[in-house]
Design a protein around this motif. Structure first.
Motif, PDB file in Angstrom:
ATOM      1  N   TYR A 162       6.336   5.027   1.323  1.00  0.00           N
ATOM      2  CA  TYR A 162       6.286   3.752   0.608  1.00  0.00           C
ATOM      3  C   TYR A 162       7.514   3.608  -0.287  1.00  0.00           C
ATOM      4  CZ  TYR A 162       4.960   0.120  -2.680  1.00  0.00           C
ATOM      5  OH  TYR A 162       4.952  -1.009  -3.456  1.00  0.00           O
ATOM      6  N   SER A 219       9.491  10.048  -9.567  1.00  0.00           N
ATOM      7  CA  SER A 219       8.365  10.274 -10.473  1.00  0.00           C
ATOM      8  C   SER A 219       8.050  11.754 -10.647  1.00  0.00           C
ATOM      9  CB  SER A 219       7.119   9.558  -9.938  1.00  0.00           C
ATOM     10  OG  SER A 219       7.341   8.177  -9.812  1.00  0.00           O
ATOM     11  N   THR A 270      -2.533   6.864  -8.352  1.00  0.00           N
ATOM     12  CA  THR A 270      -2.643   6.055  -9.562  1.00  0.00           C
ATOM     13  C   THR A 270      -4.114   6.034  -9.948  1.00  0.00           C
ATOM     14  OG1 THR A 270      -0.730   4.661  -9.102  1.00  0.00           O
ATOM     15  CG2 THR A 270      -2.419   3.746 -10.541  1.00  0.00           C
ATOM     16  N   ARG A 291       2.511   8.025  -8.583  1.00  0.00           N
ATOM     17  CA  ARG A 291       3.033   7.035  -7.651  1.00  0.00           C
ATOM     18  C   ARG A 291       4.167   6.241  -8.307  1.00  0.00           C
ATOM     19  NH1 ARG A 291      -1.308   3.567  -4.398  1.00  0.00           N
ATOM     20  NH2 ARG A 291      -0.982   2.225  -6.201  1.00  0.00           N
ATOM     21  N   THR A 323       0.658  11.640  -4.155  1.00  0.00           N
ATOM     22  CA  THR A 323       0.630  11.070  -5.499  1.00  0.00           C
ATOM     23  C   THR A 323      -0.509  10.063  -5.612  1.00  0.00           C
ATOM     24  OG1 THR A 323       2.299   9.449  -4.822  1.00  0.00           O
ATOM     25  CG2 THR A 323       3.079  11.452  -5.911  1.00  0.00           C
ATOM     26  N   TYR A 334       9.477   4.966  -5.243  1.00  0.00           N
ATOM     27  CA  TYR A 334       8.785   5.345  -4.022  1.00  0.00           C
ATOM     28  C   TYR A 334       7.610   6.264  -4.337  1.00  0.00           C
ATOM     29  CZ  TYR A 334      11.077   9.955  -4.256  1.00  0.00           C
ATOM     30  OH  TYR A 334      11.486  11.213  -4.651  1.00  0.00           O
ATOM     31  N   ASP A 335       6.694   6.371  -3.380  1.00  0.00           N
ATOM     32  CA  ASP A 335       5.563   7.293  -3.481  1.00  0.00           C
ATOM     33  C   ASP A 335       5.873   8.565  -2.708  1.00  0.00           C
ATOM     34  OD1 ASP A 335       4.222   5.247  -4.738  1.00  0.00           O
ATOM     35  OD2 ASP A 335       2.622   5.068  -3.238  1.00  0.00           O
ATOM     36  N   SER A 342      -1.674   7.801  -2.583  1.00  0.00           N
ATOM     37  CA  SER A 342      -0.296   7.547  -2.180  1.00  0.00           C
ATOM     38  C   SER A 342      -0.275   6.685  -0.927  1.00  0.00           C
ATOM     39  CB  SER A 342       0.422   8.868  -1.895  1.00  0.00           C
ATOM     40  OG  SER A 342       1.697   8.636  -1.331  1.00  0.00           O
ATOM     41  N   ARG A 343       0.690   5.791  -0.876  1.00  0.00           N
ATOM     42  CA  ARG A 343       0.850   4.940   0.287  1.00  0.00           C
ATOM     43  C   ARG A 343       1.733   5.594   1.357  1.00  0.00           C
ATOM     44  NH1 ARG A 343       1.849   0.589  -4.347  1.00  0.00           N
ATOM     45  NH2 ARG A 343       2.608   2.564  -5.208  1.00  0.00           N
ATOM     46  N   SER A 344       2.256   6.771   1.058  1.00  0.00           N
ATOM     47  CA  SER A 344       3.058   7.516   2.020  1.00  0.00           C
ATOM     48  C   SER A 344       2.186   8.461   2.835  1.00  0.00           C
ATOM     49  CB  SER A 344       4.136   8.326   1.295  1.00  0.00           C
ATOM     50  OG  SER A 344       5.041   7.470   0.611  1.00  0.00           O
TER      51      SER A 344
END
Length: 373
Positions: A80, A95, A137, A100, A135, A130-131, A146-148
């Motif tokens: 992401y 990060s 939230t 995230r 990770t 980026y993620d 995480s969106r990755s």
């Protein structure tokens, strides 16, 4: 669309001073039956999404467009990426552990004024966050993964560097880059700058973990430090939570090429660590309760040594705990502006200040007991 996020539950957090560098012990009051979380875990989160729908394939991020979605980095993996603003150099946010990309668009306390770091920097140059895999939230009792694509854990600074390079290459994010890193992300950013010197024109290191902290500890203290910073809540395993392998991560920095000269700003927390405020979280066997000041002393010594090595501007008076970027966003924005101006070899804008603002996140917390020893 919100560009800054407020999390009222960050107020009155005596545990926010328990920072143990990469990650840092904290007690999180976010439900889950009193879930205890070790930071890098994101303690301030986003209740609303600011992203567009994910995309597939090799997405090319245009240098003047707003992009938020998935980028194919090969080997069946996608990461992401969120970019906005225009200009050069591109500021890339790295990060801390378990955080995230959202953290750079977050404010720690609703009493704060002004923008969060990412939208603030986007007013004068291109920015991307980026993620990393694993990770999260956290907002209240809600966890956003995480969106990755997930990867096997634990990971290292070297794998983080390689992922970041693959992402920026696949997304065709234009360089040069100013890398802005927090906590464990500092190892990734410094390693990236060492191995890809032609791509990086500056660094801003926000209370980052360094191998110098670890090296300043005795063997016994190192044996205490590792488990103290290696608690991973089982409730987050379903999110493939990010875990870090410290020893090889530190070694990668020791053997990395020397960084070329570039503008660097280092910011460090000025809030000592207090292990007495861990609440229900027991210390690992053998770790003394007065170990916190020892770690903090080694952390600050490491920041000073790194600043000398890199000829960096060092800011120790931040009036902030570990999350300097959410508690003192304008200070971090100004630090980034300082580095960007140095890259362009132009004067700083009038009134650029490195004086921290009043910090309600700290000022509203009850005082801590004095640590014995």
């Amino acid at each position: 669309m919100k560009t800054s996020l407020h999390q009222p539950s960050l107020q009155h957090r005596p545990w926010s001073r328990l920072l143990l560098i990469g990650p840092y012990l904290r007690k999180a009051s976010f439900g889950f039956a009193g879930l205890l979380i070790v930071v890098g875990l994101l303690l301030v989160g986003c209740g609303t999404s600011t992203t567009s729908s994910p995309t597939s394939g090799n997405s090319s991020v245009k240098p003047t467009s707003t992009f938020a979605g998935l980028v194919d980095i090969g080997s069946g993996r996608k990461m992401y990426l969120n970019c906005r603003g225009s200009g050069s150099p591109t500021v890339v946010f790295v990060s801390g552990r378990s955080d995230r990309a959202d953290i750079w668009s977050t404010l720690a306390n609703p009493k704060q004024t002004g923008p969060a770091v990412l939208p603030g920097v986007a007013t004068f140059t291109r920015v991307c966050a980026y993620d990393r895999p694993g990770t999260v939230t956290i907002t209240g009792q809600h966890v956003e993964a995480s969106r990755s694509s997930p990867v096997p854990q634990p990971t290292t600074s070297d794998s983080g560097m390689r992922d970041l390079h693959a992402l920026l290459t696949a997304a065709k994010v234009p360089g040069p880059y100013v890398l802005v890193a927090h906590s464990f992300g500092g190892l990734i950013a410094r390693l990236y700058a060492a191995h890809y010197p032609n791509e990086v024109s500056g660094l801003v290191l926000v209370d980052t973990l360094t191998e110098l902290l670890y090296d300043d500890l005795t063997p016994q203290q190192q044996a205490w430090w590792i488990p103290l910073n290696s608690y991973f809540p089982p409730v987050l395993d379903q999110y493939h939570q990010e875990r870090t392998d410290f020893v090889p991560s530190f070694q990668s920095l020791r053997t990395a090429p020397e960084l070329r000269r570039m503008p660097v700003v280092i910011l460090a927390s000025d809030q000592p660590y207090n292990l007495k405020n861990l609440g229900d979280l027991p210390l690992p066997p053998g770790v003394p309760v007065n170990f916190g000041p020892v770690i903090f002393k080694a952390h600050i010594a490491g920041q000073m040594m790194l600043a000398e090595r890199l000829n960096a501007k060092l800011i120790l008076d931040t009036h902030a705990s570990h999350y300097v970027h959410t508690e003192q966003p304008q200070l971090v924005i100004n630090s980034i502006r300082y580095v960007v101006d140095r890259v362009h070899n132009v004067p700083d804008p009038p009134g650029l200040s490195f004086t921290p603002q009043p910090n309600p996140t700290l000022d509203t917390m009850p005082g801590e007991d004095t640590i014995e020893g």
